[in-house]
Motif scaffolding. Structure first.
Motif, PDB file in Angstrom:
ATOM      1  N   ALA B   9       0.439  -0.752   0.451  1.00  0.00           N
ATOM      2  CA  ALA B   9       0.233   0.183   0.063  1.00  0.00           C
ATOM      3  C   ALA B   9       0.413   1.231  -0.258  1.00  0.00           C
ATOM      4  O   ALA B   9       1.760   1.062   0.819  1.00  0.00           O
ATOM      5  N   PHE B  10       0.468   2.297  -0.615  1.00  0.00           N
ATOM      6  CA  PHE B  10       0.584   3.308  -0.676  1.00  0.00           C
ATOM      7  C   PHE B  10      -0.065   4.404  -1.502  1.00  0.00           C
ATOM      8  O   PHE B  10      -0.375   4.603  -1.661  1.00  0.00           O
ATOM      9  N   ASN B  11      -0.294   5.342   0.033  1.00  0.00           N
ATOM     10  CA  ASN B  11      -1.300   6.513   0.362  1.00  0.00           C
ATOM     11  C   ASN B  11      -3.156   5.887   0.025  1.00  0.00           C
ATOM     12  O   ASN B  11      -3.353   6.825  -0.656  1.00  0.00           O
ATOM     13  N   GLU B  12      -2.559   5.338   0.790  1.00  0.00           N
ATOM     14  CA  GLU B  12      -4.258   4.598   0.410  1.00  0.00           C
ATOM     15  C   GLU B  12      -4.936   4.544   1.670  1.00  0.00           C
ATOM     16  O   GLU B  12      -6.014   3.615   2.305  1.00  0.00           O
ATOM     17  N   ASP B  35       4.333   0.903   2.033  1.00  0.00           N
ATOM     18  CA  ASP B  35       5.166   1.569   0.757  1.00  0.00           C
ATOM     19  C   ASP B  35       6.302   2.884   1.583  1.00  0.00           C
ATOM     20  O   ASP B  35       5.760   3.691   0.117  1.00  0.00           O
ATOM     21  N   HIS B  36       5.611   2.907   2.433  1.00  0.00           N
ATOM     22  CA  HIS B  36       6.157   4.898   3.455  1.00  0.00           C
ATOM     23  C   HIS B  36       5.261   6.062   2.269  1.00  0.00           C
ATOM     24  O   HIS B  36       5.671   7.125   2.258  1.00  0.00           O
ATOM     25  N   ASP B  39       0.131   9.265   4.162  1.00  0.00           N
ATOM     26  CA  ASP B  39      -0.398   9.729   5.011  1.00  0.00           C
ATOM     27  C   ASP B  39      -0.858   8.470   5.730  1.00  0.00           C
ATOM     28  O   ASP B  39       0.082   7.995   6.227  1.00  0.00           O
ATOM     29  N   ASN B  40      -1.809   8.340   6.470  1.00  0.00           N
ATOM     30  CA  ASN B  40      -1.959   7.597   8.161  1.00  0.00           C
ATOM     31  C   ASN B  40      -2.032   6.046   7.288  1.00  0.00           C
ATOM     32  O   ASN B  40      -3.154   4.847   8.067  1.00  0.00           O
ATOM     33  N   THR B  41      -1.516   5.634   6.206  1.00  0.00           N
ATOM     34  CA  THR B  41      -1.896   3.939   5.917  1.00  0.00           C
ATOM     35  C   THR B  41      -1.575   2.943   6.768  1.00  0.00           C
ATOM     36  O   THR B  41      -2.598   2.322   6.820  1.00  0.00           O
ATOM     37  N   ASP B  86      -6.250  -0.699  -3.486  1.00  0.00           N
ATOM     38  CA  ASP B  86      -6.462   0.215  -3.955  1.00  0.00           C
ATOM     39  C   ASP B  86      -8.156   0.172  -4.613  1.00  0.00           C
ATOM     40  O   ASP B  86      -9.427   0.409  -5.500  1.00  0.00           O
ATOM     41  N   GLY B  87      -8.453  -1.402  -4.020  1.00  0.00           N
ATOM     42  CA  GLY B  87      -9.364  -1.885  -4.787  1.00  0.00           C
ATOM     43  C   GLY B  87      -9.935  -2.307  -5.864  1.00  0.00           C
ATOM     44  O   GLY B  87     -10.965  -2.320  -6.142  1.00  0.00           O
ATOM     45  N   GLN B  88      -8.846  -2.061  -6.439  1.00  0.00           N
ATOM     46  CA  GLN B  88      -8.479  -2.616  -8.359  1.00  0.00           C
ATOM     47  C   GLN B  88      -8.828  -4.433  -7.916  1.00  0.00           C
ATOM     48  O   GLN B  88      -9.218  -4.654  -8.904  1.00  0.00           O
TER      49      GLN B  88
END
Lengths: 112, 219
Positions: B9-12, B35-36, B39-41, B86-88
């Motif tokens: 996950a990245f910014n998710e 992945d750094h 936001d607060n993922t 991302d829900g893909q």
């Protein structure tokens, strides 16, 4: 006859020798690196000082102008440096990946 | 049979919670590798009940997935599911992948997306192109090599394990499956594109093609 370009190249070589020594003194360059880079600059200065000898070799054995010989050697050195830099970058990237993964695995274990 | 889902996950922060909650229903453990993100993922993933870890630097989707899979193996996973944050990929389709994997005694199942109107045109072309090149160079029978939705056994993982850090991972994944002659099958999954501008870029596709040629020469 020594030209202005020769003097400039000699000054450049001396400055680079000084910088190399400085880097070595600050421990930013290891012993092997110091030796290799010093050799590069010394060869450059020697090449200019022994210009006549090199000119004779270039025309007699290689049948090219001295300046062309310098350019060819310089390009070859640049290629070698690019190759070495690329290998070094890849090696460092692998090391960074290993460290990042190790930390990630360790932290996940802690928070479990 | 311990089944673990791995989600890079990245910014998710907006979508990760729902994806974890939906995924948890079908697996024993959910691993999220942040992945750094800026936001607060990571915090959301922890609260949602996932085993989460945060990379100290942004390393790319491929690297994050690999760390997640290594962690899954460490946590004794028999089956690993990889899906996007991302829900893909709809987690409701996990049982379909698992059923096929077990029923046919396979090493890996690909969640293959049909190239329909839900997939942006440029991605449809890229997807077809890369899958075609993989077919020519490695005799890959996978129609959608660019999917990140997989189910595979823990035993097969060492043979699939990739070195690509970024989006080239899916291509390397499919290539490793073909190269090692692993038993695989495709299962059709829904084509969902949440953010049509996000994901593999043109330069990633070019890189993936160059990498495939390199792997062909090397291996």
């Amino acid at each position: 006859m020594i030209r202005l370009t020769h003097i400039l190249i000699i000054i450049f070589g001396i400055v680079m020798l000084f910088l190399t020594f400085n880097q070595f003194r600050k421990k930013k360059l290891n012993y092997l690196g110091f030796m290799i880079w010093s050799a590069v600059w010394i060869i450059l200065i020697a090449g200019i000082l022994l210009f006549k000898v090199i000119e004779r070799i270039a025309t007699l054995f290689l049948n090219i102008r001295t300046f062309d010989l310098f350019v060819i050697v310089a390009i070859l050195i640049i290629f070698i440096l690019i190759f070495l830099l690329n290998s070094s970058i890849n090696e460092n990237r692998k090391k960074i990946e290993e460290i990042v993964e190790e930390i990630a695995l360790r932290d996940a274990k802690k928070k479990k | 049979m311990k089944t673990i889902a791995v989600i890079p996950a990245f910014n998710e922060s907006k979508r990760i919670e729902l994806v974890i909650k939906k995924t948890k229903k079908f697996v024993d453990e959910v691993i999220v590798v942040d992945d750094h993100s800026r936001d607060n993922t990571y915090e959301i993933a922890r609260k949602a009940g996932a085993t989460a870890t945060r990379l100290i630097s942004n390393m790319g989707a491929g690297f994050a997935t690999r760390v997640g899979c290594d962690l899954a193996i460490k946590n004794k996973a028999d089956i690993i599911i990889t899906l996007d944050a991302d829900g893909q990929h709809d987690p409701e389709e996990i049982p379909k992948l698992l059923k096929t994997l077990q029923e046919y005694n396979l090493d890996i199942v690909f969640g293959s997306r049909p190239r329909n109107e839900n997939m942006p045109k440029i991605r449809r072309l890229g997807n077809w192109g890369l899958s075609f090149i993989a077919k020519i160079l490695f005799n890959s029978k996978i129609k959608d090599t660019q999917t990140g939705y997989h189910a595979f056994t823990g035993k097969a993982y060492p043979m699939i394990r990739w070195s690509s850090s970024r989006y080239g991972v899916v291509t390397e994944f499919a290539v490793n499956v073909a190269k090692n002659g692993l038993r695989c099958k495709e299962v059709e999954v829904k084509t969902i594109y949440v953010d049509k501008n996000f994901g593999m870029r043109k330069r990633d596709a070019v890189r993936a093609t160059i990498s495939m040629l390199k792997w062909r020469i090397k291996k």
